[in-house]
Design a protein around this motif. Structure first.
Motif, PDB file in Angstrom:
ATOM      1  N   TYR A  40       0.834  -1.195   0.000  1.00  0.00           N
ATOM      2  CA  TYR A  40       0.000   0.000   0.000  1.00  0.00           C
ATOM      3  C   TYR A  40       0.873   1.251   0.000  1.00  0.00           C
ATOM      4  O   TYR A  40       1.554   1.556   0.977  1.00  0.00           O
ATOM      5  CB  TYR A  40      -0.931   0.015   1.212  1.00  0.00           C
ATOM      6  N   ILE A  41       0.848   1.962  -1.106  1.00  0.00           N
ATOM      7  CA  ILE A  41       1.621   3.188  -1.243  1.00  0.00           C
ATOM      8  C   ILE A  41       1.045   4.273  -0.329  1.00  0.00           C
ATOM      9  O   ILE A  41      -0.167   4.331  -0.105  1.00  0.00           O
ATOM     10  CB  ILE A  41       1.616   3.648  -2.725  1.00  0.00           C
ATOM     11  N   GLU A  42       1.886   5.097   0.223  1.00  0.00           N
ATOM     12  CA  GLU A  42       1.499   6.218   1.095  1.00  0.00           C
ATOM     13  C   GLU A  42       0.793   5.766   2.378  1.00  0.00           C
ATOM     14  O   GLU A  42       0.038   6.526   2.974  1.00  0.00           O
ATOM     15  CB  GLU A  42       0.606   7.218   0.354  1.00  0.00           C
ATOM     16  N   CYS A  43       1.024   4.529   2.775  1.00  0.00           N
ATOM     17  CA  CYS A  43       0.383   4.008   3.985  1.00  0.00           C
ATOM     18  C   CYS A  43       1.276   4.258   5.192  1.00  0.00           C
ATOM     19  O   CYS A  43       2.481   4.004   5.149  1.00  0.00           O
ATOM     20  CB  CYS A  43       0.119   2.516   3.827  1.00  0.00           C
ATOM     21  N   VAL A  44       0.684   4.737   6.267  1.00  0.00           N
ATOM     22  CA  VAL A  44       1.404   4.933   7.515  1.00  0.00           C
ATOM     23  C   VAL A  44       1.136   3.733   8.417  1.00  0.00           C
ATOM     24  O   VAL A  44      -0.018   3.393   8.688  1.00  0.00           O
ATOM     25  CB  VAL A  44       0.963   6.230   8.220  1.00  0.00           C
ATOM     26  N   GLY A  45       2.193   3.071   8.881  1.00  0.00           N
ATOM     27  CA  GLY A  45       2.010   1.913   9.739  1.00  0.00           C
ATOM     28  C   GLY A  45       1.882   0.626   8.946  1.00  0.00           C
ATOM     29  O   GLY A  45       2.195   0.555   7.761  1.00  0.00           O
ATOM     30  N   VAL A  46       1.377  -0.396   9.595  1.00  0.00           N
ATOM     31  CA  VAL A  46       1.234  -1.723   8.990  1.00  0.00           C
ATOM     32  C   VAL A  46      -0.245  -2.016   8.777  1.00  0.00           C
ATOM     33  O   VAL A  46      -1.027  -1.995   9.729  1.00  0.00           O
ATOM     34  CB  VAL A  46       1.856  -2.818   9.881  1.00  0.00           C
ATOM     35  N   PRO A  47      -0.697  -2.287   7.546  1.00  0.00           N
ATOM     36  CA  PRO A  47      -2.110  -2.579   7.294  1.00  0.00           C
ATOM     37  C   PRO A  47      -2.574  -3.819   8.048  1.00  0.00           C
ATOM     38  O   PRO A  47      -1.813  -4.772   8.251  1.00  0.00           O
ATOM     39  CB  PRO A  47      -2.157  -2.807   5.778  1.00  0.00           C
ATOM     40  N   ALA A  48      -3.833  -3.805   8.443  1.00  0.00           N
ATOM     41  CA  ALA A  48      -4.385  -4.909   9.238  1.00  0.00           C
ATOM     42  C   ALA A  48      -4.482  -6.202   8.447  1.00  0.00           C
ATOM     43  O   ALA A  48      -4.478  -7.291   9.014  1.00  0.00           O
ATOM     44  CB  ALA A  48      -5.753  -4.515   9.779  1.00  0.00           C
ATOM     45  N   ASN A  49      -4.564  -6.120   7.115  1.00  0.00           N
ATOM     46  CA  ASN A  49      -4.774  -7.329   6.318  1.00  0.00           C
ATOM     47  C   ASN A  49      -3.477  -8.016   5.906  1.00  0.00           C
ATOM     48  O   ASN A  49      -3.478  -8.934   5.091  1.00  0.00           O
ATOM     49  CB  ASN A  49      -5.593  -7.000   5.072  1.00  0.00           C
ATOM     50  N   GLY A  50      -2.368  -7.569   6.454  1.00  0.00           N
ATOM     51  CA  GLY A  50      -1.111  -8.233   6.156  1.00  0.00           C
ATOM     52  C   GLY A  50      -0.376  -7.716   4.943  1.00  0.00           C
ATOM     53  O   GLY A  50       0.721  -8.189   4.631  1.00  0.00           O
ATOM     54  N   ALA A  51      -0.936  -6.742   4.219  1.00  0.00           N
ATOM     55  CA  ALA A  51      -0.224  -6.150   3.090  1.00  0.00           C
ATOM     56  C   ALA A  51       0.995  -5.385   3.602  1.00  0.00           C
ATOM     57  O   ALA A  51       1.086  -5.024   4.771  1.00  0.00           O
ATOM     58  CB  ALA A  51      -1.157  -5.219   2.314  1.00  0.00           C
ATOM     59  N   LEU A  52       1.938  -5.149   2.699  1.00  0.00           N
ATOM     60  CA  LEU A  52       3.157  -4.450   3.074  1.00  0.00           C
ATOM     61  C   LEU A  52       2.983  -2.947   2.924  1.00  0.00           C
ATOM     62  O   LEU A  52       2.251  -2.476   2.071  1.00  0.00           O
ATOM     63  CB  LEU A  52       4.320  -4.906   2.188  1.00  0.00           C
ATOM     64  N   ALA A  53       3.697  -2.195   3.767  1.00  0.00           N
ATOM     65  CA  ALA A  53       3.679  -0.744   3.664  1.00  0.00           C
ATOM     66  C   ALA A  53       4.720  -0.179   4.598  1.00  0.00           C
ATOM     67  O   ALA A  53       5.413  -0.910   5.316  1.00  0.00           O
ATOM     68  CB  ALA A  53       2.291  -0.192   4.002  1.00  0.00           C
ATOM     69  N   ALA A  54       4.793   1.146   4.628  1.00  0.00           N
ATOM     70  CA  ALA A  54       5.664   1.860   5.554  1.00  0.00           C
ATOM     71  C   ALA A  54       7.105   1.346   5.481  1.00  0.00           C
ATOM     72  O   ALA A  54       7.714   0.989   6.479  1.00  0.00           O
ATOM     73  CB  ALA A  54       5.135   1.749   6.977  1.00  0.00           C
ATOM     74  N   HIS A  55       7.641   1.329   4.242  1.00  0.00           N
ATOM     75  CA  HIS A  55       9.028   0.911   4.029  1.00  0.00           C
ATOM     76  C   HIS A  55       9.283  -0.477   4.606  1.00  0.00           C
ATOM     77  O   HIS A  55       9.984  -0.652   5.604  1.00  0.00           O
ATOM     78  CB  HIS A  55      10.007   1.942   4.608  1.00  0.00           C
ATOM     79  N   ALA A  56       8.679  -1.437   3.955  1.00  0.00           N
ATOM     80  CA  ALA A  56       8.816  -2.830   4.385  1.00  0.00           C
ATOM     81  C   ALA A  56      10.285  -3.242   4.447  1.00  0.00           C
ATOM     82  O   ALA A  56      11.148  -2.679   3.771  1.00  0.00           O
ATOM     83  CB  ALA A  56       8.054  -3.736   3.426  1.00  0.00           C
ATOM     84  N   ASP A  57      10.554  -4.254   5.247  1.00  0.00           N
ATOM     85  CA  ASP A  57      11.909  -4.731   5.469  1.00  0.00           C
ATOM     86  C   ASP A  57      12.573  -5.144   4.155  1.00  0.00           C
ATOM     87  O   ASP A  57      11.992  -5.856   3.341  1.00  0.00           O
ATOM     88  CB  ASP A  57      11.868  -5.910   6.430  1.00  0.00           C
ATOM     89  N   ARG A  58      13.808  -4.721   3.957  1.00  0.00           N
ATOM     90  CA  ARG A  58      14.508  -4.989   2.700  1.00  0.00           C
ATOM     91  C   ARG A  58      14.721  -6.489   2.450  1.00  0.00           C
ATOM     92  O   ARG A  58      14.681  -6.947   1.301  1.00  0.00           O
ATOM     93  CB  ARG A  58      15.856  -4.269   2.684  1.00  0.00           C
ATOM     94  N   SER A  59      14.946  -7.238   3.505  1.00  0.00           N
ATOM     95  CA  SER A  59      15.146  -8.679   3.325  1.00  0.00           C
ATOM     96  C   SER A  59      13.871  -9.342   2.823  1.00  0.00           C
ATOM     97  O   SER A  59      13.910 -10.300   2.042  1.00  0.00           O
ATOM     98  CB  SER A  59      15.592  -9.317   4.637  1.00  0.00           C
ATOM     99  N   LEU A  60      12.711  -8.833   3.255  1.00  0.00           N
ATOM    100  CA  LEU A  60      11.439  -9.352   2.771  1.00  0.00           C
ATOM    101  C   LEU A  60      11.220  -8.954   1.314  1.00  0.00           C
ATOM    102  O   LEU A  60      10.799  -9.768   0.490  1.00  0.00           O
ATOM    103  CB  LEU A  60      10.299  -8.816   3.649  1.00  0.00           C
ATOM    104  N   LEU A  61      11.529  -7.720   0.983  1.00  0.00           N
ATOM    105  CA  LEU A  61      11.354  -7.247  -0.392  1.00  0.00           C
ATOM    106  C   LEU A  61      12.241  -8.018  -1.370  1.00  0.00           C
ATOM    107  O   LEU A  61      11.873  -8.205  -2.530  1.00  0.00           O
ATOM    108  CB  LEU A  61      11.661  -5.753  -0.475  1.00  0.00           C
ATOM    109  N   ALA A  62      13.376  -8.487  -0.898  1.00  0.00           N
ATOM    110  CA  ALA A  62      14.311  -9.192  -1.771  1.00  0.00           C
ATOM    111  C   ALA A  62      13.765 -10.533  -2.266  1.00  0.00           C
ATOM    112  O   ALA A  62      14.292 -11.113  -3.219  1.00  0.00           O
ATOM    113  CB  ALA A  62      15.633  -9.408  -1.038  1.00  0.00           C
ATOM    114  N   SER A  63      12.693 -11.011  -1.648  1.00  0.00           N
ATOM    115  CA  SER A  63      12.132 -12.309  -2.044  1.00  0.00           C
ATOM    116  C   SER A  63      11.241 -12.217  -3.279  1.00  0.00           C
ATOM    117  O   SER A  63      10.806 -13.243  -3.804  1.00  0.00           O
ATOM    118  CB  SER A  63      11.340 -12.908  -0.881  1.00  0.00           C
ATOM    119  N   TYR A  64      10.968 -10.999  -3.747  1.00  0.00           N
ATOM    120  CA  TYR A  64      10.091 -10.829  -4.904  1.00  0.00           C
ATOM    121  C   TYR A  64      10.918 -10.688  -6.178  1.00  0.00           C
ATOM    122  O   TYR A  64      11.928  -9.985  -6.210  1.00  0.00           O
ATOM    123  CB  TYR A  64       9.215  -9.584  -4.734  1.00  0.00           C
TER     124      TYR A  64
END
Length: 364
Positions: A40-64
């Motif tokens: 979720y672009i421009e999202c503050v915090g962590v969405p309740a549904n488990g989507a990524l936002a708020a500058h997600a962890d780089r190690s997690l992003l590397a899996s895509y």
């Protein structure tokens, strides 16, 4: 294969979900079995549904292996200074090995302006070039977006908005259903929209009055996308709030526009799926985003009065128009069926082009 879809927050505009539906279907056709997550672009915090936002962890992003930007307006005056661009820049930098694509990039400029507003800003073009040149495939949903990115030295494909795919799917689903329903309007409040700072007060007043005149007819159903809009409309019509529907998600939009003899709206991604499903509709323009719908084939409701050019409408005023609400008195009458057939032809070509381009991408 894992892909990360970059989308707006769902509560901002249910029409964005229509675009997402189209993008998902295009990706499913090209990469059967692809595993897609949301950012979720421009999202503050962590969405309740488990989507990524708020500058997600780089190690997690590397899996895509695939980063996909779902088309929304990405080109406007000083866009490079926005939180939206900061978030996307972070993702691009944090995912150097992922193949990056954008499907349906759009522009949002004042109604009577042209791409020179951005093309004439060297600092903006430089920033656009730095970011978007890192994408392996970019499709643009309107001619303004194409002109701006070309001026920045970025290669694009001019293709319809991905929402046409969702509209086509809805049309297939509707064929098995039968219903008699009233004409409808999905009211849009420009004073709370993304172009609010560029709109003169007289334009806003005229735009609202036109919609309320139409909505006041006894045989017209009324809806909005946002709860705040519904509250304003109910008060303006002096009706209970329960009589104004809120289309809070994409499925609500699909259900609402189906089997209407006529639909009027200022919402681009209400008009496009309705049009693709065969509903006679008319878009009331507020800014350059109307081109996204017009270039698909949706008739544009240019009005007399206010700040808009003369329309090809057969009445002297909207008040006269309300007295004869049938679609023949509202829509530009010429070649509506031809427009619809052309759009369905275009989307088939679109799907082939997207599949062919995606098949050549260097995806691990």
């Amino acid at each position: 294969m894992r892909g990360l879809l970059v989308v707006p927050m769902p509560e901002m505009n249910a029409g964005d979900g229509v675009i997402e539906d189209g993008v998902r279907q295009l990706l499913d056709e090209s990469f059967p079995g692809i595993d897609l997550d949301l950012y979720y672009i421009e999202c503050v915090g962590v969405p309740a549904n488990g989507a990524l936002a708020a500058h997600a962890d780089r190690s997690l992003l590397a899996s895509y292996s695939l980063l996909i930007v779902c088309g929304t307006p990405w080109l406007w005056d000083r866009c490079e200074e926005s939180r939206k661009y900061a978030d996307l820049s972070y993702l691009v930098e944090a995912m150097p090995r992922a193949t990056k694509i954008a499907l349906g990039i759009g522009a949002c400029l004042p109604l009577m302006s042209n791409p020179s507003l951005l093309i004439g800003a060297p600092s903006t073009l430089c920033r656009l070039r730095e970011l978007w040149r890192l994408f392996a495939l970019i499709t643009v949903r309107d001619s303004f977006a194409g002109s701006i990115l070309r001026a920045a030295g970025v290669e694009t494909l001019a293709l319809p908005c991905p929402s046409v795919v969702a509209g086509e799917r809805m049309a297939a689903r509707m064929q098995a259903e039968h219903a008699e329903r009233n004409p409808a309007i999905v009211v849009y409040l420009p004073q709370i929209g993304i172009s609010r700072d560029a709109l003169p007060r007289a334009f806003v007043d005229d735009y609202l009055a036109a919609q309320i005149d139409f909505a006041a007819a006894s045989n017209v159903d009324v809806a909005c996308i946002l709860p705040a809009e519904a509250e304003w409309v109910a008060k303006a019509l002096r009706r209970p709030l329960a009589q104004v529907s809120v289309l809070a998600d994409r499925e609500s939009i699909y259900r609402y526009v189906a089997h209407r003899p006529l639909l009027v709206t200022g919402r681009i991604h209400v008009a496009i799926p309705a049009f693709m499903a065969g509903t006679r509709c008319c878009l009331l323009p507020v800014d350059s985003r109307y081109r996204t719908a017009e270039e698909v084939g949706v008739p544009i409701g240019w009005r007399w009065g206010g700040y808009l050019p003369v329309a090809h409408l057969p009445h002297e005023s909207w008040r006269d128009l309300v007295r004869q609400i049938g679609w023949r008195n509202l829509l530009v009458p010429a070649s509506l069926q031809w427009r619809l057939n052309r759009s369905r032809f275009d989307i088939q070509q679109y799907r082939r082009v997207v599949r062919e381009r995606l098949a050549t991408l260097p995806i691990d």
